[in-house]
Motif scaffolding. Structure first.
Motif, short mmCIF file in Angstrom:
data_model
loop_
_atom_site.label_atom_id
_atom_site.label_comp_id
_atom_site.label_asym_id
_atom_site.label_seq_id
_atom_site.Cartn_x
_atom_site.Cartn_y
_atom_site.Cartn_z
N GLU A 75 25.67 -103.60 44.53
CA GLU A 75 26.66 -104.32 43.88
C GLU A 75 26.88 -104.04 42.28
N ARG A 78 28.28 -100.47 42.19
CA ARG A 78 29.82 -100.51 42.74
C ARG A 78 30.59 -100.93 41.48
N ILE A 105 29.22 -99.39 49.46
CA ILE A 105 30.33 -100.05 49.04
C ILE A 105 30.62 -99.68 47.57
N ARG A 109 34.35 -98.14 46.56
CA ARG A 109 35.22 -98.64 45.35
C ARG A 109 35.67 -97.47 44.58
N CYS A 120 26.50 -97.37 57.42
CA CYS A 120 25.89 -98.22 56.15
C CYS A 120 25.07 -99.55 56.94
N PHE A 124 28.26 -104.45 56.20
CA PHE A 124 28.82 -103.74 55.10
C PHE A 124 30.10 -102.89 55.48
N GLN A 127 33.57 -104.98 55.10
CA GLN A 127 33.78 -104.88 53.68
C GLN A 127 34.48 -103.52 53.25
N ILE A 128 34.07 -102.46 53.61
CA ILE A 128 34.44 -101.13 53.21
C ILE A 128 35.75 -100.77 53.87
N GLU A 131 38.45 -102.33 52.11
CA GLU A 131 38.86 -101.80 50.52
C GLU A 131 39.19 -100.02 50.99
#
Length: 190
Positions: A75, A78, A105, A109, A120, A124, A127-128, A131
């Motif tokens: 994080e 990122r 991640i 971004r 990954c 995750f 989440q990817i 995005e």
């Protein structure tokens, strides 16, 4: 000689970063530990890491920049705008980048995974995919996207495979080091 930078952020998964540094240095590859926020980096499991350098534009010169995972560290990677700008410049220059566990991640971004294959740590990927819907997730131990010049891996248990993959992308033969570290034995026995 090839050069690799491993970027350590507070809360990183120590084994993932140190495995890369260890394997590549054993192979004679010039590998530096780079602190995201300073020379001393507290890992996720209470291990304080001492880096060789602090984040800066020197990352543009490395053949590969690699990220270990760990949620907290990933994080921080990122969310660091300075690092994002450097990594975007690296991508435009056609340089190789690598991330494992939660760290993809950060690449998501930065736009580095757009239209590319990756892997990954489980979960995750959801989440990817929100995005970067064009990124293609795979459950392989390591994934190399040659077009995007991106290397990714799953988590702590895959750190050796990740390190060897980085070396192989740089043109090194890993057969001997895999034998010396008993990786070939492990791969056969599991």
């Amino acid at each position: 000689m090839a050069t690799v930078a491993v970027v350590f952020a507070p809360g990183c998964e120590e084994v993932e970063g140190l495995t890369v540094v260890d394997v590549l240095r054993r192979m004679g590859i010039d590998t530096k530990m780079v602190g995201l926020e300073g020379m001393k980096v507290p890992g996720a499991h209470g291990i304080e890491l001492t880096c060789d350098e602090v984040l800066g534009d020197q990352l543009l010169d490395y053949d590969v920049v690699a990220f270990p995972g760990g949620r907290g560290g990933a994080e921080k990677l990122r969310d660091n705008d300075q690092l994002m700008k450097i990594m975007q410049k690296r991508q435009k220059a056609g340089k190789w980048d690598a991330a494992m566990c939660a760290a993809p991640i950060a690449l998501a971004r930065y736009g580095v995974l757009d239209g590319h294959d990756y892997t990954c740590f489980p979960g995750f990927d959801q989440q990817i995919s929100k995005e970067v819907p064009t990124a293609r997730f795979h459950e392989d131990i390591t994934v190399v996207d040659v077009a995007g010049k991106v290397i990714t891996s799953r988590g702590p248990a895959t750190a050796l495979a990740y390190a060897y993959q980085i070396a192989e992308i740089l043109g090194y033969d890993t057969k001997q080091i895999k034998h010396e570290m008993l990786y070939d034995y492990l791969a056969k026995e599991i």
